[in-house]
Design a protein around this motif. Structure first.
Motif, PDB file in Angstrom:
ATOM      1  N   VAL A   1      28.511 -74.922  86.896  1.00 24.36           N
ATOM      2  CA  VAL A   1      29.497 -74.250  88.042  1.00 24.36           C
ATOM      3  C   VAL A   1      29.051 -74.536  89.301  1.00 24.36           C
ATOM      4  CG1 VAL A   1      30.465 -71.944  88.657  1.00 24.36           C
ATOM      5  CG2 VAL A   1      29.971 -72.527  86.214  1.00 24.36           C
ATOM      6  N   PRO A   2      29.900 -74.619  90.162  1.00 23.50           N
ATOM      7  CA  PRO A   2      29.405 -75.071  91.458  1.00 23.50           C
ATOM      8  C   PRO A   2      29.546 -73.871  92.507  1.00 23.50           C
ATOM      9  CG  PRO A   2      31.854 -75.355  91.233  1.00 23.50           C
ATOM     10  CD  PRO A   2      31.333 -74.953  90.043  1.00 23.50           C
ATOM     11  N   HIS A   3      29.134 -73.915  93.570  1.00 26.72           N
ATOM     12  CA  HIS A   3      29.323 -73.250  94.650  1.00 26.72           C
ATOM     13  C   HIS A   3      30.625 -72.711  95.077  1.00 26.72           C
ATOM     14  CE1 HIS A   3      27.630 -69.990  97.921  1.00 26.72           C
ATOM     15  NE2 HIS A   3      28.649 -70.725  98.670  1.00 26.72           N
ATOM     16  N   PHE A   4      31.479 -71.789  95.172  1.00 21.93           N
ATOM     17  CA  PHE A   4      32.688 -71.547  95.621  1.00 21.93           C
ATOM     18  C   PHE A   4      32.746 -71.144  96.901  1.00 21.93           C
ATOM     19  CE2 PHE A   4      32.658 -70.404  90.904  1.00 21.93           C
ATOM     20  CZ  PHE A   4      33.478 -71.372  90.705  1.00 21.93           C
ATOM     21  N   THR A   5      33.709 -71.731  97.735  1.00 27.49           N
ATOM     22  CA  THR A   5      34.239 -71.518  98.975  1.00 27.49           C
ATOM     23  C   THR A   5      34.706 -70.011  98.956  1.00 27.49           C
ATOM     24  OG1 THR A   5      34.625 -73.476  99.747  1.00 27.49           O
ATOM     25  CG2 THR A   5      35.907 -72.003 100.959  1.00 27.49           C
ATOM     26  N   LEU A   6      35.337 -69.689  97.807  1.00 28.17           N
ATOM     27  CA  LEU A   6      36.187 -68.128  97.949  1.00 28.17           C
ATOM     28  C   LEU A   6      36.209 -68.003  96.554  1.00 28.17           C
ATOM     29  CD1 LEU A   6      39.170 -67.391  99.800  1.00 28.17           C
ATOM     30  CD2 LEU A   6      39.373 -67.309  97.402  1.00 28.17           C
ATOM     31  N   ALA A   7      35.914 -66.779  96.157  1.00 29.30           N
ATOM     32  CA  ALA A   7      36.025 -66.348  94.395  1.00 29.30           C
ATOM     33  C   ALA A   7      37.034 -65.104  94.651  1.00 29.30           C
ATOM     34  CB  ALA A   7      34.775 -65.706  94.138  1.00 29.30           C
ATOM     35  N   TRP A   8      38.341 -65.483  94.125  1.00 33.52           N
ATOM     36  CA  TRP A   8      39.575 -64.487  94.335  1.00 33.52           C
ATOM     37  C   TRP A   8      39.389 -63.926  92.845  1.00 33.52           C
ATOM     38  CZ3 TRP A   8      45.057 -66.687  94.748  1.00 33.52           C
ATOM     39  CH2 TRP A   8      45.956 -65.855  94.660  1.00 33.52           C
ATOM     40  N   LEU A   9      39.389 -62.553  92.938  1.00 29.20           N
ATOM     41  CA  LEU A   9      39.387 -61.757  91.667  1.00 29.20           C
ATOM     42  C   LEU A   9      40.669 -60.772  91.690  1.00 29.20           C
ATOM     43  CD1 LEU A   9      35.745 -61.256  92.046  1.00 29.20           C
ATOM     44  CD2 LEU A   9      36.854 -62.396  89.894  1.00 29.20           C
ATOM     45  N   GLY A  10      40.755 -60.463  90.634  1.00 28.96           N
ATOM     46  CA  GLY A  10      41.825 -59.244  90.194  1.00 28.96           C
ATOM     47  C   GLY A  10      40.663 -58.204  89.343  1.00 28.96           C
ATOM     48  N   MET A  11      41.306 -56.973  89.150  1.00 31.50           N
ATOM     49  CA  MET A  11      40.297 -56.126  88.450  1.00 31.50           C
ATOM     50  C   MET A  11      41.325 -55.257  87.680  1.00 31.50           C
ATOM     51  SD  MET A  11      38.684 -52.671  90.124  1.00 31.50           S
ATOM     52  CE  MET A  11      40.010 -51.898  89.946  1.00 31.50           C
ATOM     53  N   GLY A  12      40.903 -55.056  86.434  1.00 28.72           N
ATOM     54  CA  GLY A  12      41.508 -54.083  85.639  1.00 28.72           C
ATOM     55  C   GLY A  12      41.544 -52.635  85.652  1.00 28.72           C
ATOM     56  N   ALA A  13      42.242 -51.959  85.433  1.00 24.54           N
ATOM     57  CA  ALA A  13      42.125 -50.272  85.270  1.00 24.54           C
ATOM     58  C   ALA A  13      40.608 -49.892  84.763  1.00 24.54           C
ATOM     59  CB  ALA A  13      43.140 -49.611  84.727  1.00 24.54           C
TER      60      ALA A  13
END
Length: 206
Positions: free
Chosen positions: A103-115
């Motif tokens: 896994v590389p270093h990410f410029t941006l990690a976009w996440l969602g989230m569950g309840a």
């Protein structure tokens, strides 16, 4: 814990505009590829469609799914297949998650989230750790979501934290309450563990 900036009532197009600025800044900062990780589910894809309307050098973008269901990529439940359909016509590269993948270093990690406070496919029952030695794990949610009753493959908390910034898109009052508890250090859910270990910028769109 890093400070969390919360941007209320953001439209899909406004979030896409913001993401486009982050990606453009990263593209302008160098000549190499720009790598991001993105969530699955129903919320992100309209935002991604709006994002792709922006005039960026998509051929330099590498997109990692933050997680996926363990199904063939042509299965309707595959996040990776949907990401390919969206991003590859624009010229971007979409990676298939694998436990063997570096896994590389990410410029941006976009996440969602569950309840339930899960991020990527790191559900509470999987007890994700901030010092997990693996970068990618295969796991089984319990309970299995009825709309997607499949094993999962997911980036781990350390992999998500290997990013310049974290971005959440969270919809609904129930999820907002879970997020607020996590930010306040009032829970031990996966999202709280991630935020507790984060040192980079965190932006949350609601």
């Amino acid at each position: 814990m890093a400070q969390v900036e919360i941007i209320e009532s953001a439209s899909d197009s406004a979030i896409a505009d913001w993401l486009a600025v982050q990606i453009a800044d990263a593209l302008n900062a160098g000549d190499g590829p720009v790598t991001i990780t993105v969530p699955g589910g129903s919320t992100p894809f309209p935002i991604m469609e709006a994002l792709l309307d922006h005039d960026l050098d998509w051929t330099r973008l590498v997109v990692w799914p933050g997680d996926d269901r363990v199904v063939p990529e042509d299965h309707p439940a595959s996040n990776t297949g949907k990401l390919r359909d969206l991003f590859e016509p624009a010229g971007a590269e979409v990676v298939t998650l694998s436990e063997m993948e570096a896994v590389p270093h990410f410029t941006l990690a976009w996440l969602g989230m569950g309840a339930d406070g899960h991020i990527a496919s790191l559900f509470p029952n999987t007890d994700p750790q901030v010092d997990e030695p693996q970068q990618v794990v295969r796991l089984t949610p319990d309970p299995l979501p009825p709309e997607a009753p499949f094993d999962r493959i997911s980036l781990t908390i350390p992999s998500l934290l290997a990013s310049d910034q974290l971005v959440f898109v969270i919809r609904g009052e129930e999820k907002r309450a879970v997020l607020d508890q996590a930010i306040g250090g009032q829970s031990d859910l996966p999202v709280a563990r991630l935020l507790g270990a984060a040192r980079q910028k965190v932006t949350c769109f609601t």
